[in-house]
Write a protein that holds these residues in place. Structure first.
Motif, PDB file in Angstrom:
ATOM      1  N   GLY A 502       0.886  -1.140  -0.114  1.00 57.10           N
ATOM      2  CA  GLY A 502      -0.096  -0.172   0.276  1.00 57.10           C
ATOM      3  C   GLY A 502       0.841   1.201  -0.098  1.00 57.10           C
ATOM      4  O   GLY A 502       2.053   1.342  -0.362  1.00 57.10           O
ATOM      5  N   TYR A 503       0.091   2.384   0.129  1.00 64.59           N
ATOM      6  CA  TYR A 503       0.832   3.530   0.195  1.00 64.59           C
ATOM      7  C   TYR A 503       1.202   4.029   1.568  1.00 64.59           C
ATOM      8  O   TYR A 503       0.421   4.430   2.573  1.00 64.59           O
ATOM      9  CB  TYR A 503       0.044   4.842  -0.259  1.00 64.59           C
ATOM     10  N   ALA A 504       2.340   3.454   2.130  1.00 62.01           N
ATOM     11  CA  ALA A 504       2.703   3.186   3.448  1.00 62.01           C
ATOM     12  C   ALA A 504       2.903   4.704   3.988  1.00 62.01           C
ATOM     13  O   ALA A 504       2.452   4.830   5.012  1.00 62.01           O
ATOM     14  CB  ALA A 504       4.262   2.495   3.609  1.00 62.01           C
ATOM     15  N   LEU A 509       0.634   9.493   7.521  1.00 62.54           N
ATOM     16  CA  LEU A 509       0.106  10.344   7.641  1.00 62.54           C
ATOM     17  C   LEU A 509      -1.347  10.699   7.805  1.00 62.54           C
ATOM     18  O   LEU A 509      -1.642  11.339   8.626  1.00 62.54           O
ATOM     19  CB  LEU A 509       0.554  11.342   6.165  1.00 62.54           C
ATOM     20  N   SER A 510      -1.979   9.658   7.042  1.00 59.37           N
ATOM     21  CA  SER A 510      -3.491   9.927   7.260  1.00 59.37           C
ATOM     22  C   SER A 510      -3.734   9.468   8.681  1.00 59.37           C
ATOM     23  O   SER A 510      -4.830  10.049   9.259  1.00 59.37           O
ATOM     24  CB  SER A 510      -4.086   8.576   6.390  1.00 59.37           C
ATOM     25  N   SER A 512      -2.244   9.975  11.252  1.00 57.81           N
ATOM     26  CA  SER A 512      -1.707  11.426  12.144  1.00 57.81           C
ATOM     27  C   SER A 512      -2.577  12.440  12.113  1.00 57.81           C
ATOM     28  O   SER A 512      -2.650  13.260  13.067  1.00 57.81           O
ATOM     29  CB  SER A 512      -0.381  11.644  11.805  1.00 57.81           C
ATOM     30  N   VAL A 513      -3.322  12.476  10.904  1.00 54.81           N
ATOM     31  CA  VAL A 513      -4.116  13.619  10.893  1.00 54.81           C
ATOM     32  C   VAL A 513      -5.740  13.147  10.857  1.00 54.81           C
ATOM     33  O   VAL A 513      -6.588  14.120  10.306  1.00 54.81           O
ATOM     34  CB  VAL A 513      -4.016  14.531   9.571  1.00 54.81           C
ATOM     35  N   GLY A 514      -6.007  12.017  11.541  1.00 57.33           N
ATOM     36  CA  GLY A 514      -7.458  11.688  11.538  1.00 57.33           C
ATOM     37  C   GLY A 514      -8.178  11.085  10.379  1.00 57.33           C
ATOM     38  O   GLY A 514      -9.266  10.898  10.517  1.00 57.33           O
ATOM     39  N   GLY A 515      -7.373  10.744   9.530  1.00 55.66           N
ATOM     40  CA  GLY A 515      -7.836  10.057   8.336  1.00 55.66           C
ATOM     41  C   GLY A 515      -7.934   8.413   8.460  1.00 55.66           C
ATOM     42  O   GLY A 515      -8.449   7.914   7.516  1.00 55.66           O
ATOM     43  N   GLU A 516      -7.404   7.789   9.649  1.00 52.53           N
ATOM     44  CA  GLU A 516      -7.499   6.610   9.899  1.00 52.53           C
ATOM     45  C   GLU A 516      -7.099   5.628   8.811  1.00 52.53           C
ATOM     46  O   GLU A 516      -7.568   4.460   8.484  1.00 52.53           O
ATOM     47  CB  GLU A 516      -9.084   6.235  10.276  1.00 52.53           C
ATOM     48  N   ASP A 597       3.209  20.653   7.924  1.00 49.53           N
ATOM     49  CA  ASP A 597       1.773  21.547   8.272  1.00 49.53           C
ATOM     50  C   ASP A 597       0.917  20.559   6.859  1.00 49.53           C
ATOM     51  O   ASP A 597       1.148  20.774   5.930  1.00 49.53           O
ATOM     52  CB  ASP A 597       1.674  22.840   8.011  1.00 49.53           C
ATOM     53  N   VAL A 598       0.083  19.639   7.373  1.00 50.59           N
ATOM     54  CA  VAL A 598      -1.200  19.156   6.711  1.00 50.59           C
ATOM     55  C   VAL A 598      -2.397  19.332   7.541  1.00 50.59           C
ATOM     56  O   VAL A 598      -2.392  18.938   8.246  1.00 50.59           O
ATOM     57  CB  VAL A 598      -0.928  17.527   6.590  1.00 50.59           C
ATOM     58  N   PRO A 599      -3.250  20.309   6.772  1.00 56.28           N
ATOM     59  CA  PRO A 599      -4.304  20.774   7.647  1.00 56.28           C
ATOM     60  C   PRO A 599      -5.510  19.669   7.939  1.00 56.28           C
ATOM     61  O   PRO A 599      -5.381  18.574   7.392  1.00 56.28           O
ATOM     62  CB  PRO A 599      -4.990  21.720   6.576  1.00 56.28           C
ATOM     63  N   VAL A 600      -5.859  19.867   9.239  1.00 55.69           N
ATOM     64  CA  VAL A 600      -6.772  18.632   9.779  1.00 55.69           C
ATOM     65  C   VAL A 600      -8.096  19.336   9.851  1.00 55.69           C
ATOM     66  O   VAL A 600      -8.267  20.441  10.012  1.00 55.69           O
ATOM     67  CB  VAL A 600      -5.980  18.239  11.212  1.00 55.69           C
TER      68      VAL A 600
END
Length: 627
Positions: A502-504, A509-510, A512-516, A597-600
């Motif tokens: 997968g896209y490890a 990152l997902s 860490s920003v709530g994308g699970e 910075d990756v907006p949440v």
């Protein structure tokens, strides 16, 4: 009377390109070393015929994907220090638009490449023609106009006479160390085949001198004062150090002053990893040593860097009281970033001038500062050793252990190529660069699919070097096509294919920003619509073998070491395939030492997103504007 030769536009262009040279530091080489091409009705009778006509003057290479051909040309250009590159010709329609991603990559990274897409008829005998995009409000627009924003120079040659000034402008931009990037000459298919009487002097050999401008005396004096006043200066070495071949000048500057040197992804390898002043990568994917020095620096000396958000940790890294920036850069645009003092000059020339000026003042940083970063560097190397260590050689390796096995094998002649996924972060933190051009990371555009075609370009530029393309499964699936090209032309690249299902990096990152980790794993779809089922039964090793590549499968650390050694010794294109731990444990290196910075989501009901937003707001509050 001026003597002329009657040729088609395409023939004239190929002859012109074959006569162009660059020169820097007294070394002269050909500017356009070869032309890549995939032919269709938009270029087969024009540029295609011209390449046959002048096959002795212009080598041709057959590609499988237009974007990949640009990547190969870019890899060649970078390995050639931007002094030589390749051209890429395509038909109209999808062949032309496939160039856009490669062009953007070249321009973002300031790497020269010449694009020659076919275009619709200039004379419009039939309108529309096959693959033509009709634009009701403008008759002079084609799909090639999508290349305008990603090109440093663009022209459409609608008359034979227009080729002369346009071709000269194209060469000017390709050889300008400030302006270089993708250059596009769109060639209507009828104009390509049209004959014209060309002045013979158009085909005479022409040498483009790549300049090394020195610093303005006033700016140099201000830079020297700023360094002399600093107590905790830090150099940030960017890609401009390599483009200028300023590595020796940087080493002399660092050794004479004791100033530590951190590096961006593009600048890594500016100093060898074991140089006393090298403190490793800086920023979000940097080392703890470099990032702590960045937080406490009172003067940041940027050399050939664009200060991207990964380098500055999205504006949260350089937070020392009264910190100032001194920016040595050949481009004024970059020299003024972060409200810095500009020192507009070639990196090598500027560093040499700084070193000479500081020598007259016997400037050197304090001994306690040297002791601090030396001890911190040693502690970081111990952390890297621990990540590379494989106590159990008969188990499946982690990704850092894969890098550790490669690190133990290579020497300064090897070139390591990567661009996207979780590997760039691991490499920036941990890879021990042994030569100025060993570490080849394309992280300006971070383009999945870059690695394999770029490795072909690098190997063409340096056939005596072992060249490794490091790819994850996600990147591999984007663009494995040029394996066929490597096999066809006998280009003995080595592909290290890491399967982690997968896209490890995006999965981490997902999370860490709530994308699970939504939509980031290569698994079957579950009843709830998420991709959390069993891993897909995809055999990438078999795929590589089906394209003609020799494949070595490694199941354990021990297998991996043997396979890497065998691949390194191979004189044919060879792939080492290894499956690492799953996406949940794929990396295992030291965590990020600085923020990115990756907006949440500002509003959410899921606990993971709510928690991530709270953490995000804490980080945002530390952002600093340097004015």
């Amino acid at each position: 009377m001026t003597s002329t030769t009657r040729l088609t536009v395409a023939q004239a262009l190929v002859r012109f390109l074959a006569a162009q040279y660059t020169e820097r530091d007294g070394v002269r080489q050909r500017l356009i070393g070869a032309t890549w091409g995939i032919f269709g009705h938009g270029n087969v009778a024009g540029v295609g015929q011209a390449l046959i006509e002048y096959a002795d003057e212009m080598p041709y290479h057959q590609g499988r994907n237009e974007q990949a051909m640009v990547h190969a040309a870019v890899g060649y250009a970078r390995q050639s220090n931007r002094l030589s590159t390749h051209a890429v010709t395509t038909s109209i329609g999808p062949g032309a638009t496939n160039l856009v991603t490669g062009a953007a990559l070249a321009t973002v990274n300031h790497l020269p490449v010449l694009l020659l897409p076919g275009d619709v008829f200039a004379t419009r005998p039939a309108d529309p023609v096959l693959q033509q995009l009709e634009v009701p409000y403008a008759g002079d627009v084609s799909v090639n106009d999508s290349l305008r924003p990603v090109s440093k120079y663009f022209d459409r040659i609608t008359r034979p006479e227009a080729l002369v000034p346009s071709a000269l402008n194209a060469m000017r931009v390709l050889t300008d160390p400030v302006e270089t990037g993708a250059v596009t000459l769109a060639l209507p298919q009828d104009v390509q085949a049209e004959a014209h009487d060309w002045p013979d002097e158009f085909f005479a050999e022409r040498t483009w001198v790549v300049r090394r401008p020195g610093a303005d005396p006033t700016e140099l004096a201000e830079a020297v004062r700023a360094i002399r006043d600093a107590r905790r200066p830090l150099v940030i070495a960017g890609g401009g150090v390599h483009h200028s071949r300023a590595e020796e000048a940087l080493a002399e500057f660092a050794e004479s002053t004791g100033i530590p040197v951190a590096s961006t992804q593009a600048g890594k390898g500016s100093l060898r990893y074991d140089h006393p002043q090298d403190v490793g990568g800086v920023g979000h994917t940097g080392t703890a040593t470099a990032d702590e020095l960045a937080r406490t620096a009172d003067l940041v000396i940027g050399v050939g860097t664009r200060y991207t958000d990964f380098t500055t940790a999205s504006g949260t890294l350089f937070t020392g009281r009264g910190v100032r920036f001194l920016n040595l850069n050949i481009a004024s645009f970059d020299g003024h970033k972060l409200a810095g003092m500009p020192l507009i000059a070639d990196a090598r020339s500027g560093l040499q001038e700084l070193t000479a000026a500081l020598d007259t003042h016997a400037f050197r940083v304090g001994a306690s500062y040297v002791t601090e970063y030396t001890e911190d560097k040693e502690r970081w190397e111990q952390r890297v050793d621990a990540c590379y260590e494989a106590d159990e050689p008969d188990v499946r390796p982690t990704q850092p252990q894969v890098l550790g096995a490669l690190d133990a094998l290579v020497d300064e002649s090897d070139v390591i190529i990567n661009a996207a996924g979780s590997l760039p972060g691991d490499l920036h933190k941990m890879w021990r660069a042994r030569s100025r051009d060993q570490y080849h990371l394309e992280y300006g555009y971070s383009c999945m699919g870059y690695e394999i075609p770029a490795a072909i370009g690098v190997k063409m530029a340096a056939p005596e070097r072992p060249v490794w393309a490091l790819v994850g499964d996600g990147t591999y699936l984007m663009m494995p096509t040029e394996i066929v090209t490597a096999v066809q032309e006998g280009i003995a690249i080595k592909v290290l294919l890491v399967q982690n299902h997968g896209y490890a990096s995006i999965g981490g990152l997902s999370e860490s920003v709530g994308g699970e980790r939504f939509g980031t794993a290569y698994r079957f779809q579950s009843d709830d619509g998420t991709y959390t089922g069993a891993p897909l039964p995809v055999d990438l090793a078999a795929n590589a073998a089906s394209l003609g590549m020799r494949v070595l499968r490694a199941k354990t650390v021990s297998d991996l070491r043997d396979a890497l050694a065998e691949a390194r010794a191979a004189d044919t294109p060879t792939c080492v395939y290894v499956e690492t731990e799953t996406a949940d444990t794929v990396s295992g290196p030291p965590p990020a030492q600085a923020w990115w910075d990756v907006p949440v989501a500002e509003t959410a009901t899921r606990p993971s997103a709510v928690k991530a937003r709270e953490l995000y707001e804490r980080h945002v509050s530390t952002r600093r504007r340097h004015l």
